[in-house]
Design a protein around this motif. Structure first.
Motif, short mmCIF file in Angstrom:
data_model
loop_
_atom_site.label_atom_id
_atom_site.label_comp_id
_atom_site.label_asym_id
_atom_site.label_seq_id
_atom_site.Cartn_x
_atom_site.Cartn_y
_atom_site.Cartn_z
N GLU A 91 38.62 45.89 -101.88
CA GLU A 91 38.25 47.09 -101.13
C GLU A 91 37.12 47.85 -101.81
OE1 GLU A 91 41.90 49.21 -100.83
OE2 GLU A 91 42.78 47.83 -99.34
N ASP A 92 37.20 47.97 -103.14
CA ASP A 92 36.14 48.67 -103.87
C ASP A 92 34.84 47.87 -103.88
OD1 ASP A 92 37.53 50.97 -104.42
OD2 ASP A 92 38.26 50.30 -106.36
N ALA A 93 34.95 46.56 -103.98
CA ALA A 93 33.74 45.73 -103.93
C ALA A 93 33.04 45.92 -102.59
CB ALA A 93 34.11 44.26 -104.14
N ALA A 94 33.82 46.04 -101.52
CA ALA A 94 33.24 46.24 -100.19
C ALA A 94 32.50 47.57 -100.11
CB ALA A 94 34.34 46.17 -99.13
N LYS A 95 33.05 48.61 -100.75
CA LYS A 95 32.37 49.91 -100.77
C LYS A 95 31.04 49.81 -101.51
CE LYS A 95 36.73 52.52 -100.99
NZ LYS A 95 37.57 53.39 -101.87
N LEU A 96 31.06 49.16 -102.67
CA LEU A 96 29.84 49.04 -103.47
C LEU A 96 28.82 48.14 -102.77
CD1 LEU A 96 31.36 48.71 -107.05
CD2 LEU A 96 30.42 50.75 -105.96
N TYR A 97 29.31 47.16 -102.04
CA TYR A 97 28.41 46.29 -101.28
C TYR A 97 27.54 47.11 -100.34
CZ TYR A 97 26.79 42.58 -98.17
OH TYR A 97 26.00 41.72 -97.43
N GLN A 98 28.14 48.06 -99.65
CA GLN A 98 27.39 48.88 -98.70
C GLN A 98 26.33 49.72 -99.41
OE1 GLN A 98 31.19 50.25 -96.46
NE2 GLN A 98 29.57 50.32 -94.93
N VAL A 99 26.67 50.22 -100.60
CA VAL A 99 25.70 50.97 -101.39
C VAL A 99 24.53 50.08 -101.76
CG1 VAL A 99 25.30 52.20 -103.56
CG2 VAL A 99 27.44 52.55 -102.30
N LEU A 100 24.86 48.88 -102.24
CA LEU A 100 23.83 47.94 -102.66
C LEU A 100 22.98 47.46 -101.49
CD1 LEU A 100 26.07 45.93 -105.13
CD2 LEU A 100 24.08 47.28 -105.77
N ALA A 101 23.61 47.25 -100.35
CA ALA A 101 22.87 46.83 -99.17
C ALA A 101 21.87 47.89 -98.75
CB ALA A 101 23.83 46.52 -98.02
N GLY A 102 22.26 49.16 -98.92
CA GLY A 102 21.37 50.24 -98.56
C GLY A 102 20.17 50.35 -99.48
N ILE A 103 20.33 49.91 -100.73
CA ILE A 103 19.23 50.00 -101.70
C ILE A 103 18.39 48.72 -101.71
CG2 ILE A 103 18.63 50.37 -104.12
CD1 ILE A 103 21.41 51.63 -104.46
N GLY A 104 19.08 47.60 -101.81
CA GLY A 104 18.38 46.33 -101.97
C GLY A 104 17.92 45.68 -100.68
N GLY A 105 18.54 46.05 -99.57
CA GLY A 105 18.14 45.52 -98.28
C GLY A 105 18.33 44.02 -98.15
N GLU A 106 17.57 43.42 -97.24
CA GLU A 106 17.72 41.99 -96.94
C GLU A 106 17.40 41.10 -98.14
OE1 GLU A 106 16.07 40.36 -93.41
OE2 GLU A 106 16.67 42.05 -92.15
N LYS A 107 16.52 41.54 -99.02
CA LYS A 107 16.19 40.73 -100.19
C LYS A 107 17.42 40.47 -101.04
CE LYS A 107 11.29 41.87 -100.82
NZ LYS A 107 10.30 42.46 -101.75
N LEU A 108 18.33 41.43 -101.02
CA LEU A 108 19.53 41.31 -101.85
C LEU A 108 20.71 40.69 -101.11
CD1 LEU A 108 20.88 42.03 -104.60
CD2 LEU A 108 21.57 44.19 -103.56
N VAL A 109 20.98 41.17 -99.90
CA VAL A 109 22.21 40.76 -99.21
C VAL A 109 21.98 39.97 -97.94
CG1 VAL A 109 23.47 42.74 -100.16
CG2 VAL A 109 22.35 42.93 -97.92
N GLY A 110 20.73 39.75 -97.56
CA GLY A 110 20.49 39.08 -96.30
C GLY A 110 20.62 40.08 -95.15
N LYS A 111 21.06 39.61 -94.00
CA LYS A 111 21.12 40.47 -92.81
C LYS A 111 22.47 41.12 -92.60
CE LYS A 111 17.51 37.86 -90.41
NZ LYS A 111 17.13 37.10 -89.20
N ALA A 112 23.42 40.89 -93.50
CA ALA A 112 24.76 41.45 -93.33
C ALA A 112 24.89 42.81 -94.01
CB ALA A 112 25.81 40.49 -93.90
N PRO A 113 25.10 43.89 -93.25
CA PRO A 113 25.21 45.22 -93.85
C PRO A 113 26.54 45.48 -94.53
CG PRO A 113 25.55 45.36 -91.50
CD PRO A 113 25.18 43.94 -91.78
N MET A 114 27.53 44.60 -94.27
CA MET A 114 28.85 44.77 -94.86
C MET A 114 29.30 43.46 -95.51
SD MET A 114 30.75 47.00 -91.87
CE MET A 114 32.11 47.46 -92.94
N MET A 115 30.16 43.57 -96.51
CA MET A 115 30.65 42.38 -97.20
C MET A 115 31.41 41.49 -96.23
SD MET A 115 32.69 42.18 -100.84
CE MET A 115 34.36 42.40 -100.24
N ALA A 116 31.14 40.20 -96.28
CA ALA A 116 31.75 39.26 -95.35
C ALA A 116 33.25 39.13 -95.58
CB ALA A 116 31.08 37.89 -95.49
N PRO A 117 34.05 39.11 -94.51
CA PRO A 117 35.49 38.86 -94.65
C PRO A 117 35.71 37.53 -95.35
CG PRO A 117 34.95 39.59 -92.42
CD PRO A 117 33.64 39.32 -93.11
N GLY A 118 36.71 37.48 -96.23
CA GLY A 118 37.02 36.24 -96.93
C GLY A 118 36.26 36.05 -98.23
N THR A 119 35.42 37.03 -98.59
CA THR A 119 34.67 36.92 -99.85
C THR A 119 35.63 36.78 -101.02
OG1 THR A 119 32.75 38.14 -99.02
CG2 THR A 119 33.08 38.13 -101.39
#
Length: 327
Positions: free
Chosen positions: A292-320
């Motif tokens: 749950e906490d990793a998912a929260k931080l993922y959104q923060v990172l996606a907002g900063i790093g954008g597609e270069k970091l996480v690709g096109k997914a704004p939220m952590m993929a289910p099953g990670t």
């Protein structure tokens, strides 16, 4: 002694049955790829030395690699069953159609380190200072520290400090020589710096909590294909149990660390710091909270790093995080 044809036939039959029995009982092989001088090697060596692999019904086959990219390629190509990497990469692979999943390995994270007598005491003191950063501009630890500094202190570290990117050992040496005012490095390099008289200015865990995490978040995990785990449940479960037993031993036994000292290339105070920081990083809370906490931080990172970091997914993929450890 003479043996009749019937006796020879019965002997051959018995031998074949014995071989078949041994084959049926053979432990499944688990191929893991690790960095030869990485911290994961300490745990894997502990597993093998104490026979935690065979005790949990697996045959651990260890391959050593020079870099993380090589282990990633090996896993994707099917040459390896397990590697260690972070949940950002796992989520990106899943969002692009892959089936990788992760079991938490360690919550140990890096920190910004300064010399004991440094005049730098707060994030604000890093303004106009020379800051070394390991891992590159898109390293998740660096992005999290920047996000916290910007939100809570109104400072843009990437613009208001002189940032120097480089390899972890090189940056640590530059810090020792006084060529850097501060350095953001990986946890084991930070532990060695602590042994050399450095202190923590701020840890990445501080940044994680400031950005919404309720506790220590696993920085990396044991990663494998979900299909492999489903088809080889004994191997997957056996490895997870072997890892847990190794962690339990390393958490309480100082003697186990003394045995590892030559592999770690550390002794005295440095060995103690590495031991203590490793122990602090052993995941101790339910995997559901970690995810749950990793998912929260993922959104923060996606907002900063954008597609270069996480690709096109704004939220952590289910099953990670491996669903079977979340139950």
């Amino acid at each position: 002694m003479l043996i009749s044809r019937r006796g020879m036939f019965l002997l051959a039959l018995a031998t074949s049955a014995a071989i078949a029995g041994r084959s049926a009982l053979a432990a499944p092989k688990v191929r893991i790829g690790i960095l030869k001088f990485g911290t994961v090697s300490w745990e894997i060596d502990t597993i093998r030395h104490n026979n935690f692999d065979t005790a949990n019904g697996i045959d651990l086959d260890v391959g050593y690699f020079a870099g993380e990219e090589a282990t990633n390629v090996g896993l994707l190509a099917g040459a390896l069953d397990i590697i260690v990497t972070d949940w950002l990469w796992v989520s990106r692979q899943r969002s692009e159609g892959g089936d990788l999943t992760l079991v938490p390995y360690s919550t140990a994270v890096g920190a910004i380190m300064v010399k004991q007598g440094s005049p730098i005491h707060t994030i604000g003191d890093l303004k106009d200072r020379k800051l070394g950063v390991a891992g590159g501009a898109l390293d998740k630890s660096w992005l999290l520290v920047q996000a916290m500094a910007r939100r809570d202190h109104g400072i843009d570290l990437s613009a208001e400090s002189e940032v120097v990117y480089g390899a972890p050992p090189l940056l640590s040496e530059k810090a020792r020589q006084g060529e850097l005012d501060a350095v953001l490095n990986y946890w084991h390099f930070c532990a060695r710096l602590e042994a050399d008289g450095f202190r923590r200015l701020i840890s990445v865990e501080d940044a994680e909590k400031a950005l919404g995490a309720s506790g220590p978040v696993s920085a990396v995990g044991y990663v494998f294909h979900e299909k492999w785990a489903n088809e080889n449940p004994q191997a997957a479960r056996g490895f997870v149990k072997a890892s847990a037993e190794a962690k339990k031993l390393l958490a309480k036994s100082d003697e186990a660390w003394l045995r590892l000292a030559p592999i770690m290339r550390a002794e005295g105070k440095e060995l103690e710091k590495l031991r203590d920081r490793y122990r602090e990083g052993i995941p101790a809370r339910p995997a559901t909270e970690d995810a749950e906490d990793a998912a929260k931080l993922y959104q923060v990172l996606a907002g900063i790093g954008g597609e270069k970091l996480v690709g096109k997914a704004p939220m952590m993929a289910p099953g990670t995080f491996w669903p079977k450890i979340l139950k």
